[in-house]
Design a protein around this motif. Structure first.
Motif, PDB file in Angstrom:
ATOM      1  N   GLY A  16       0.831  -1.211   0.000  1.00 28.27           N
ATOM      2  CA  GLY A  16       0.000   0.000   0.000  1.00 28.27           C
ATOM      3  C   GLY A  16       0.857   1.249   0.000  1.00 28.27           C
ATOM      4  N   ASN A  17       2.116   1.102   0.411  1.00 28.96           N
ATOM      5  CA  ASN A  17       3.035   2.255   0.455  1.00 28.96           C
ATOM      6  C   ASN A  17       3.847   2.402  -0.832  1.00 28.96           C
ATOM      7  OD1 ASN A  17       2.262   2.808   3.127  1.00 28.96           O
ATOM      8  ND2 ASN A  17       3.750   1.339   3.941  1.00 28.96           N
ATOM      9  N   ALA A  18       3.593   1.551  -1.823  1.00 26.13           N
ATOM     10  CA  ALA A  18       4.463   1.489  -3.007  1.00 26.13           C
ATOM     11  C   ALA A  18       4.683   2.848  -3.672  1.00 26.13           C
ATOM     12  CB  ALA A  18       3.904   0.496  -4.016  1.00 26.13           C
ATOM     13  N   GLN A  19       3.665   3.693  -3.735  1.00 28.73           N
ATOM     14  CA  GLN A  19       3.827   4.989  -4.413  1.00 28.73           C
ATOM     15  C   GLN A  19       4.641   5.970  -3.569  1.00 28.73           C
ATOM     16  OE1 GLN A  19       3.282   5.164  -7.588  1.00 28.73           O
ATOM     17  NE2 GLN A  19       2.607   3.045  -7.274  1.00 28.73           N
ATOM     18  N   LEU A  20       4.953   5.564  -2.335  1.00 30.62           N
ATOM     19  CA  LEU A  20       5.784   6.419  -1.469  1.00 30.62           C
ATOM     20  C   LEU A  20       7.243   5.974  -1.505  1.00 30.62           C
ATOM     21  CD1 LEU A  20       3.402   6.458   1.649  1.00 30.62           C
ATOM     22  CD2 LEU A  20       3.587   8.235  -0.119  1.00 30.62           C
ATOM     23  N   TRP A  21       7.519   4.854  -2.202  1.00 29.32           N
ATOM     24  CA  TRP A  21       8.883   4.317  -2.260  1.00 29.32           C
ATOM     25  C   TRP A  21       9.679   4.934  -3.404  1.00 29.32           C
ATOM     26  CZ3 TRP A  21       6.896  -1.407  -2.486  1.00 29.32           C
ATOM     27  CH2 TRP A  21       6.415  -1.788  -1.223  1.00 29.32           C
ATOM     28  N   PRO A  22      11.022   4.853  -3.332  1.00 30.11           N
ATOM     29  CA  PRO A  22      11.836   5.221  -4.504  1.00 30.11           C
ATOM     30  C   PRO A  22      11.606   4.181  -5.618  1.00 30.11           C
ATOM     31  CG  PRO A  22      13.226   4.324  -2.735  1.00 30.11           C
ATOM     32  CD  PRO A  22      11.848   4.466  -2.177  1.00 30.11           C
ATOM     33  N   ALA A  23      11.806   4.592  -6.854  1.00 25.01           N
ATOM     34  CA  ALA A  23      11.571   3.703  -8.005  1.00 25.01           C
ATOM     35  C   ALA A  23      12.412   2.426  -7.909  1.00 25.01           C
ATOM     36  CB  ALA A  23      11.901   4.446  -9.297  1.00 25.01           C
ATOM     37  N   SER A  24      13.621   2.550  -7.315  1.00 24.90           N
ATOM     38  CA  SER A  24      14.517   1.370  -7.213  1.00 24.90           C
ATOM     39  C   SER A  24      13.841   0.272  -6.395  1.00 24.90           C
ATOM     40  CB  SER A  24      15.823   1.784  -6.542  1.00 24.90           C
ATOM     41  OG  SER A  24      15.536   2.343  -5.259  1.00 24.90           O
ATOM     42  N   LEU A  25      13.088   0.670  -5.386  1.00 23.34           N
ATOM     43  CA  LEU A  25      12.426  -0.299  -4.514  1.00 23.34           C
ATOM     44  C   LEU A  25      11.282  -0.983  -5.268  1.00 23.34           C
ATOM     45  CD1 LEU A  25      12.732  -1.313  -1.669  1.00 23.34           C
ATOM     46  CD2 LEU A  25      11.171   0.440  -0.891  1.00 23.34           C
ATOM     47  N   ARG A  26      10.569  -0.195  -6.064  1.00 24.98           N
ATOM     48  CA  ARG A  26       9.488  -0.799  -6.850  1.00 24.98           C
ATOM     49  C   ARG A  26      10.054  -1.796  -7.859  1.00 24.98           C
ATOM     50  NH1 ARG A  26       7.302   4.437  -6.230  1.00 24.98           N
ATOM     51  NH2 ARG A  26       8.035   5.158  -8.259  1.00 24.98           N
ATOM     52  N   ARG A  27      11.242  -1.465  -8.387  1.00 20.38           N
ATOM     53  CA  ARG A  27      11.882  -2.388  -9.352  1.00 20.38           C
ATOM     54  C   ARG A  27      12.262  -3.695  -8.668  1.00 20.38           C
ATOM     55  NH1 ARG A  27      14.218   2.391 -11.408  1.00 20.38           N
ATOM     56  NH2 ARG A  27      16.131   2.124 -10.180  1.00 20.38           N
ATOM     57  N   TRP A  28      12.644  -3.611  -7.385  1.00 14.28           N
ATOM     58  CA  TRP A  28      12.998  -4.824  -6.631  1.00 14.28           C
ATOM     59  C   TRP A  28      11.765  -5.738  -6.488  1.00 14.28           C
ATOM     60  CZ3 TRP A  28      12.156  -5.327  -0.865  1.00 14.28           C
ATOM     61  CH2 TRP A  28      12.589  -6.570  -0.397  1.00 14.28           C
ATOM     62  N   ILE A  29      10.636  -5.107  -6.152  1.00 13.56           N
ATOM     63  CA  ILE A  29       9.403  -5.893  -5.961  1.00 13.56           C
ATOM     64  C   ILE A  29       8.981  -6.527  -7.295  1.00 13.56           C
ATOM     65  CG2 ILE A  29       6.975  -5.787  -5.308  1.00 13.56           C
ATOM     66  CD1 ILE A  29       8.825  -5.380  -2.915  1.00 13.56           C
ATOM     67  N   VAL A  30       9.042  -5.730  -8.358  1.00 14.25           N
ATOM     68  CA  VAL A  30       8.659  -6.269  -9.680  1.00 14.25           C
ATOM     69  C   VAL A  30       9.580  -7.424 -10.070  1.00 14.25           C
ATOM     70  CG1 VAL A  30       8.616  -5.751 -12.164  1.00 14.25           C
ATOM     71  CG2 VAL A  30       7.576  -4.154 -10.529  1.00 14.25           C
ATOM     72  N   ASP A  31      10.843  -7.317  -9.711  1.00 11.83           N
ATOM     73  CA  ASP A  31      11.793  -8.398 -10.040  1.00 11.83           C
ATOM     74  C   ASP A  31      11.374  -9.708  -9.373  1.00 11.83           C
ATOM     75  OD1 ASP A  31      14.720  -9.757  -8.975  1.00 11.83           O
ATOM     76  OD2 ASP A  31      14.456  -9.333 -11.126  1.00 11.83           O
ATOM     77  N   MET A  32      10.899  -9.630  -8.143  1.00 10.29           N
ATOM     78  CA  MET A  32      10.479 -10.856  -7.443  1.00 10.29           C
ATOM     79  C   MET A  32       9.149 -11.366  -7.983  1.00 10.29           C
ATOM     80  SD  MET A  32      11.628 -10.244  -3.463  1.00 10.29           S
ATOM     81  CE  MET A  32      10.922  -8.616  -3.315  1.00 10.29           C
ATOM     82  N   GLN A  33       8.368 -10.442  -8.576  1.00 14.56           N
ATOM     83  CA  GLN A  33       7.070 -10.851  -9.150  1.00 14.56           C
ATOM     84  C   GLN A  33       7.241 -11.446 -10.563  1.00 14.56           C
ATOM     85  OE1 GLN A  33       5.231  -7.005  -8.962  1.00 14.56           O
ATOM     86  NE2 GLN A  33       4.287  -7.362  -6.936  1.00 14.56           N
ATOM     87  N   THR A  34       8.482 -11.313 -11.089  1.00 16.67           N
ATOM     88  CA  THR A  34       8.717 -11.754 -12.479  1.00 16.67           C
ATOM     89  C   THR A  34       9.250 -13.178 -12.511  1.00 16.67           C
ATOM     90  OG1 THR A  34       9.285  -9.457 -12.985  1.00 16.67           O
ATOM     91  CG2 THR A  34       9.904 -11.141 -14.618  1.00 16.67           C
ATOM     92  N   PRO A  35       8.516 -14.130 -13.150  1.00 14.40           N
ATOM     93  CA  PRO A  35       9.009 -15.510 -13.215  1.00 14.40           C
ATOM     94  C   PRO A  35      10.340 -15.551 -13.969  1.00 14.40           C
ATOM     95  CG  PRO A  35       6.723 -15.358 -13.990  1.00 14.40           C
ATOM     96  CD  PRO A  35       7.246 -13.953 -13.862  1.00 14.40           C
ATOM     97  N   LYS A  36      11.303 -16.255 -13.435  1.00 12.12           N
ATOM     98  CA  LYS A  36      12.632 -16.400 -14.074  1.00 12.12           C
ATOM     99  C   LYS A  36      12.649 -17.769 -14.753  1.00 12.12           C
ATOM    100  CE  LYS A  36      14.152 -12.633 -11.764  1.00 12.12           C
ATOM    101  NZ  LYS A  36      12.975 -12.426 -10.928  1.00 12.12           N
TER     102      LYS A  36
END
Ligand code: AHG
Ligand code: MN
Ligand code: MN
Length: 343
Positions: free
Chosen positions: A218-238
């Motif tokens: 819920g705080n994602a829009q308050l984070w730096p973009a680098s942090l959002r990229r970290w979350i997206v990386d874990m959401q991305t199937p490798k």
């Protein structure tokens, strides 16, 4: 070190385990066992109230706000009083600090003082009390660094790396007390029939990498973009080694640090409470939330970071100071730090 021989058909009690672990520490006295017994007693009393809070009329708010500016739940206050009353007379402590008390908690003059410092979050996850979701108690123990009958704030403001022990109690589907003296981590489950904690999780080790991340998105829009990229990386199937599509991480967030950390410790993965525009230092408190959990996590083979610094190396400057927290499997915490460096 702990011999592992079963005491009886029921297994090893917390008291026996602490005694055996302590015998391995040169110069240790029975002091420590006594202090742990008092903490365990407080946990049993809090546990019994947590299990019947709805009936005992102690759900809900007291109408007051604590030093953190947060609504004080009746159970927060109850747990705080139980913990303080359980340990203040034992002669093991020179000073205490609690999330619920603005300044240090002095040992009353009628009681002897001792060489340890106890800091605690008496009831963690307060927002979950009224909806019957897991809550807990977190504690941190240091040796005093000052001299004189009473301890001071200086005894509380020590780096997490100098903790003598740390632990938590989780009031969940069962009541489990997890503790470490820095080398290994052990869990004890309360047998309500006899009122004893018995060894149930011996030598807990956290997997080097997990498949669960735990953060309040819920705080994602308050984070730096680098942090959002970290979350997206874990959401991305490798892709797996043989090229087949892997599975993304699962997201799990209880909203009680004790519950989110306990799952992370047992299953691996990473919990984070990042700094954000609303909380530039993060939300969690260093002395009685981040530092004790960091001692446990490192003792189990994991890592705990502010995102740029090892939690256990942070030099405290105030009792209730907050820090960003990334804690869990070593490889997952390292990945978070990597993304955060790529501002
Ligand atoms: P406490 O109830 O002791 O104040 O701690 C609550 C903390 C921690 O338990 C949890 O991880 C965090 O608050 C959840 O915060 P959000 O509700 O902002 O996600
Ligand atoms: Mn808390
Ligand atoms: Mn609390």
């Amino acid at each position: 070190m702990y011999s592992g021989s079963a005491l009886s058909t029921q297994g090893i009690t917390l008291e026996r385990h602490i005694l055996e672990q302590q015998l391995a520490i040169p110069g240790a006295t029975g002091d420590f066992t006594g202090l742990f017994q008092q903490i365990a007693l407080a946990a049993k009393v809090i546990n019994s109230r947590v299990r019947s809070a709805g009936l005992a009329g102690i759900l809900g708010l007291t109408g007051e706000k604590n030093i953190q500016g947060e609504e004080v739940q009746k159970l927060d206050e109850f747990a705080n009083n139980v913990l303080i009353r359980s340990v203040e007379a034992g002669g093991h402590l020179c000073v205490m600090a609690s999330e619920e008390n603005e300044g240090i908690v002095r040992i009353p003059d009628q009681f002897p003082t001792g060489k340890y410092v106890l800091m605690f979050d008496p009831l963690d996850g307060s927002s979950n009390i009224d909806v019957d979701i897991n809550i807990g108690t977190i504690f941190s123990i240091h040796r005093r660094v000052t001299v004189g009958r009473h301890g001071t704030e200086a005894d509380c403001l020590q780096r997490g790396a100098s903790q003598v022990a740390a632990g938590y109690v989780i009031y969940g589907s069962s009541t489990v007390l997890v503790y470490s003296m820095g080398e290994s981590v052990h869990g004890f489950t309360l047998d309500p029939a006899v009122g004893e904690f018995f060894l149930s999780h011996e030598n807990i080790r956290i997997p080097p990498k997990g498949k669960i991340y735990s953060v309040n998105e819920g705080n994602a829009q308050l984070w730096p973009a680098s942090l959002r990229r970290w979350i997206v990386d874990m959401q991305t199937p490798k892709a797996d080694a043989d090229g087949t599509m892997g599975t993304p991480y699962s997201a799990r967030y209880v909203g009680s640090l004790v519950a989110d950390f306990h799952r992370t410790l047992l299953k691996g993965g990473v919990f984070a409470y990042p700094a954000d525009k609303k909380n530039p230092q993060g939300k969690l408190r260093l002395l009685y939330e981040a530092a004790p959990m960091a001692l446990l996590c490192e003792a189990a083979g994991g890592a705990a970071s502010t995102g740029t610094q090892r939690i256990l190396d942070v030099a405290p400057t105030s009792l209730h100071q907050r820090v960003p927290l990334y804690i869990g499997s070593r490889e997952d915490v390292a990945a978070a730090e990597r993304f955060l460096r790529e501002e």
